[in-house]
Design a protein around this motif. Structure first.
Motif, mmCIF file in Angstrom:
data_model
loop_
_atom_site.group_PDB
_atom_site.id
_atom_site.type_symbol
_atom_site.label_atom_id
_atom_site.label_comp_id
_atom_site.label_asym_id
_atom_site.label_seq_id
_atom_site.Cartn_x
_atom_site.Cartn_y
_atom_site.Cartn_z
ATOM 1 N N GLU A 237 16.868 -0.337 -25.927
ATOM 2 C CA GLU A 237 16.893 0.817 -26.845
ATOM 3 C C GLU A 237 15.966 1.918 -26.338
ATOM 4 O OE1 GLU A 237 18.629 1.253 -29.721
ATOM 5 O OE2 GLU A 237 19.708 -0.568 -29.102
ATOM 6 N N ASP A 238 14.840 1.482 -25.789
ATOM 7 C CA ASP A 238 13.856 2.467 -25.330
ATOM 8 C C ASP A 238 14.388 3.323 -24.186
ATOM 9 O OD1 ASP A 238 11.972 1.942 -27.208
ATOM 10 O OD2 ASP A 238 10.782 0.580 -25.970
ATOM 11 N N ARG A 239 15.303 2.784 -23.410
ATOM 12 C CA ARG A 239 15.914 3.604 -22.351
ATOM 13 C C ARG A 239 16.730 4.734 -22.982
ATOM 14 N NH1 ARG A 239 21.823 2.951 -20.764
ATOM 15 N NH2 ARG A 239 21.978 4.688 -19.352
ATOM 16 N N LYS A 240 17.484 4.371 -24.051
ATOM 17 C CA LYS A 240 18.282 5.416 -24.734
ATOM 18 C C LYS A 240 17.341 6.480 -25.298
ATOM 19 C CE LYS A 240 21.859 2.419 -26.451
ATOM 20 N NZ LYS A 240 21.990 1.563 -27.604
ATOM 21 N N GLU A 241 16.279 5.982 -25.961
ATOM 22 C CA GLU A 241 15.326 6.901 -26.590
ATOM 23 C C GLU A 241 14.647 7.779 -25.533
ATOM 24 O OE1 GLU A 241 14.502 8.039 -29.341
ATOM 25 O OE2 GLU A 241 12.427 8.758 -29.119
ATOM 26 N N GLY A 242 14.234 7.187 -24.421
ATOM 27 C CA GLY A 242 13.530 7.932 -23.372
ATOM 28 C C GLY A 242 14.398 9.051 -22.810
ATOM 29 N N MET A 243 15.651 8.727 -22.528
ATOM 30 C CA MET A 243 16.530 9.733 -21.920
ATOM 31 C C MET A 243 16.947 10.792 -22.942
ATOM 32 S SD MET A 243 18.654 7.497 -19.138
ATOM 33 C CE MET A 243 17.759 6.548 -17.899
ATOM 34 N N GLN A 244 17.211 10.336 -24.181
ATOM 35 C CA GLN A 244 17.569 11.264 -25.253
ATOM 36 C C GLN A 244 16.429 12.257 -25.516
ATOM 37 O OE1 GLN A 244 20.675 10.848 -26.395
ATOM 38 N NE2 GLN A 244 20.475 12.789 -27.507
#
Ligand code: CAA
Length: 257
Positions: A237-244
């Motif tokens: 999830e943190d990858r999605k959050e980081g890129m978003q």
């Protein structure tokens, strides 16, 4: 477990373990090491803790294994105690451990420091493996980890003379990351720990593991390991959050998922 020889605190996602046997320079008896490893494992399981600081006091991080406990023990007593097995559990801790060291960092104290992932040292730190002066040798990684970090020649000089090196020299050999005045070493470690505590926790742990694989694996196997770890983080999830957050030009909010 109620602790007698360590104290424990936490601040902004940073767990802080302080060795607390100041009268005898934080000599590492069996109980202290059991308490320390128990607390490291608890912090490793605690989702509110993201980085761990391991420290002592300005006069001593730790002056080595407790010589009183070893002096009368026979070889068989020590073998039966298997006292270093508990140390092996430190390398299974997945969160980063930052050592904040000052004063005497000797014998088992140096070995404990080498179990930390990043080390901030005070200018007053003296670091070494003096076991030879007691007629013995290191038993918790002093010949193995030290050699991997400083190379065979420097390791042999330190291990065969038993003489400690200064923090400045330790920095030159990559044994510590930074050297700062004694008044500042703890705050410097805390600042660094808080900075890493802001990072996505899964990425922090996966990167830590991948870096240690570099010392164990042939290059291509290491590259494969890295690639698979990279794929794994893409599922977080943190990858999605980081890129978003990057695309939205805002600060990410990492949850560790
Ligand atoms: N074990 C038990 N007690 C220790 C200790 C140790 N490793 N290191 C220091 N102490 C005690 C001293 O006996 C002294 O106790 P008392 O006040 O009751 O006499 C107290 O701590 C303060 O020490 P000093 O008076 O010696 O302080 P100093 O400033 O004059 O010297 C020192 C400091 C150079 C660190 C000296 O204490 C020293 O040489 N200590 C031993 C260091 C050592 O050999 N460490 C290796 C241990 S073996 C090991 O670690 C094996 C392994 O690989 C795991």
């Amino acid at each position: 477990m109620a602790y007698e020889y360590i104290s424990v605190a936490s601040e902004d996602g940073v767990g802080i373990i302080t060795l607390n046997r100041p009268k005898i320079l934080n000599a590492l008896n069996l109980q202290l090491v059991d308490e320390l490893v128990d607390q490291l494992e608890q912090m490793d399981r605690d989702p509110d803790i993201r980085v761990i600081i391991l420290t002592g006091n300005a006069r001593a991080f730790a002056a080595g294994a407790d010589i009183n406990e070893m002096a009368e023990a026979s070889a068989i007593d020590i073998m039966k105690r298997n006292q270093f097995a508990v140390w092996d559990r430190i390398s299974l801790i997945s969160k980063p451990i930052i050592g904040a060291v000052s004063g005497f960092v000797l014998g088992g104290g140096c070995e404990l420091m080498m179990n930390c992932d990043i080390v901030i040292a005070s200018e007053t730190a003296v670091i070494g493996q003096p076991e030879i002066k007691l007629g013995v040798m290191p038993g918790a990684g002093g010949t193995q980890r030290l050699t991997r970090v400083v190379g065979e020649r420097k390791a042999l000089e330190m291990l065969l003379t038993g003489e400690p090196i200064s923090a400045k020299e330790a920095l030159k050999y990559g044994l510590v990351n930074r050297v700062v005045p004694v008044e500042a070493y703890y705050q410097e470690a805390l600042k660094l720990a808080k900075q890493i505590a802001q990072q996505p926790p899964l990425a922090v742990q996966v990167i830590k593991k991948a870096v240690y694989k570099a010392g164990d694996l042939p290059l291509q196997e290491g590259m494969d390991y890295e690639r698979n770890s990279f794929y794994l983080l893409l599922a977080s999830e943190d990858r999605k959050e980081g890129m978003q957050a990057f695309l939205e030009k805002r600060k990410p909010r990492f949850t560790g998922n």
